[in-house]
Enzyme design. Structure first.
Site, PDB file in Angstrom:
ATOM      1  N   TYR A 157       0.849  -1.203   0.000  1.00  0.00           N
ATOM      2  CA  TYR A 157       0.000   0.000   0.000  1.00  0.00           C
ATOM      3  C   TYR A 157       0.885   1.254   0.000  1.00  0.00           C
ATOM      4  O   TYR A 157       0.521   2.293  -0.540  1.00  0.00           O
ATOM      5  CB  TYR A 157      -0.960  -0.021   1.192  1.00  0.00           C
ATOM      6  CG  TYR A 157      -2.178   0.858   0.996  1.00  0.00           C
ATOM      7  CD1 TYR A 157      -3.090   0.600  -0.022  1.00  0.00           C
ATOM      8  CD2 TYR A 157      -2.412   1.948   1.828  1.00  0.00           C
ATOM      9  CE1 TYR A 157      -4.201   1.406  -0.207  1.00  0.00           C
ATOM     10  CE2 TYR A 157      -3.531   2.756   1.649  1.00  0.00           C
ATOM     11  CZ  TYR A 157      -4.420   2.474   0.632  1.00  0.00           C
ATOM     12  OH  TYR A 157      -5.522   3.278   0.449  1.00  0.00           O
ATOM     13  N   LYS A 164      -3.352   8.652   2.597  1.00  0.00           N
ATOM     14  CA  LYS A 164      -4.617   8.461   3.323  1.00  0.00           C
ATOM     15  C   LYS A 164      -4.516   9.030   4.742  1.00  0.00           C
ATOM     16  O   LYS A 164      -5.508   9.536   5.281  1.00  0.00           O
ATOM     17  CB  LYS A 164      -4.997   6.977   3.372  1.00  0.00           C
ATOM     18  CG  LYS A 164      -5.393   6.383   2.023  1.00  0.00           C
ATOM     19  CD  LYS A 164      -6.592   7.077   1.394  1.00  0.00           C
ATOM     20  CE  LYS A 164      -7.162   6.303   0.221  1.00  0.00           C
ATOM     21  NZ  LYS A 164      -8.141   7.091  -0.573  1.00  0.00           N
TER      22      LYS A 164
END
Ligand code: NAP
Length: 263
Positions: A157, A164
């Site tokens: 990720y 995020k």
């Protein structure tokens, strides 16, 4: 009558029928909201127009969220049809595919970091700047989509996790700034769902398998799970909720010990 009757919602991030934004648009339409859509570029226009038409909308505007000019043009076109806006859904994210695999330190570059943060985090502030005047005098709601990789290390990720984390801070600062105007700002932290963006993450299949095996509900979440929560959060039923990151992940985030599975 649905609980979003009389509300006008602008939805970004519909790329296909698998998009989380599409699940949100469907749920909002079912609850009586009128819809308008943003699409990134002409490549997506025909598809988004046809999906929009299936939800009784012909309001579709090209908008690259990495460009202030493009955002301003889209909102000013929208303002020609709507004299106000109640709901704005930010469901866009981007990081270079080659940065979404392997060793975080090796994979991450200054330019990839800049791009991921610009498109995936700053764009929510940029969208709020455009939405704010159209939400004047009405109880507005802004919503974005995040993922647990913001606060936990999730293989591959990588830089998107940092973006995020920034996006989640953005939710709190926007909520602080816009609250007195009556505008609420929230995020849904969704469990993994197979979408076009997700396909860009190496070994995404493992995200799905791992979550299904370890989430308390023993399954992955659906577009309807996320769409229903989004419709609620953007409705007057959630009038006391702002600055919140709501997990819609079948409970996966609460687990302190998980089973490893066959690889
Ligand atoms: P998706 O269907 O691929 O949607 C992503 C959208 O972002 C696409 O419509 C894409 O357009 C758009 N986009 C990218 N760059 C843009 C730009 N510069 N301007 C305007 N639009 C742009 O994937 P999704 O999974 O539903 O993603 C929606 C949101 O949910 C993202 O924030 C994602 O991080 C978040 N999320 C996803 C999951 C998951 O497992 N799928 C889990 C938690 C959170 P193009 O197709 O033209 O690039």
């Amino acid at each position: 009558m649905g609980f979003l009757a009389g509300k006008r919602a602008l939805v970004s991030g519909v790329a296909s029928q698998r998009s989380i934004a599409w699940g949100i648009a469907r749920a909002m339409h079912r609850e009586g909201a009128e819809l308008a859509f943003l699409f990134q570029n002409q490549r997506l226009e025909a598809r988004v127009r046809s999906l929009a038409a299936s939800l009784d909308s012909d309001l579709c505007y090209e908008c690259d969220v990495a460009s202030d000019e493009s955002l301003e043009a889209a909102f000013s076109s929208l303002a020609q049809s709507w004299n106000g806006l109640d709901i704005c859904v930010h469901a866009v994210a981007f990081a270079p595919r080659e940065e979404l695999r392997g060793d975080f330190v090796e994979a991450t570059t200054r330019e990839g970091f800049r791009l991921a943060h610009d498109v995936s985090a700053y764009s929510f502030t940029a969208m709020a700047k455009c939405a704010r005047p159209m939400m004047q005098g009405r109880p507005g709601a802004l919503l974005t989509l995040t993922y647990l990789g913001s606060s936990r290390v999730v293989p591959n990720y990588n830089v998107m996790g940092l973006a995020k984390a920034s996006l989640e801070a953005n939710v709190r600062y926007l909520a602080g700034a816009l609250g007195r105007q009556g505008v609420r700002v929230n995020a849904i932290s969704a469990g993994p769902i197979k979408t076009l963006a997700a396909a860009g993450i190496t070994d995404f299949r493992r995200f799905l398998e791992h979550a299904e095996r370890n989430a308390p509900l023993g399954r992955n979440v659906s577009l309807d799970d996320v769409g229903n929560a989004a419709a609620f959060l953007c409705s007057d039923l959630a009038s006391g909720i702002t600055g919140e990151i709501l997990h819609v992940d079948a409970g996966y985030n609460i687990m302190g010990m998980v089973e490893s599975g066959p690889d």
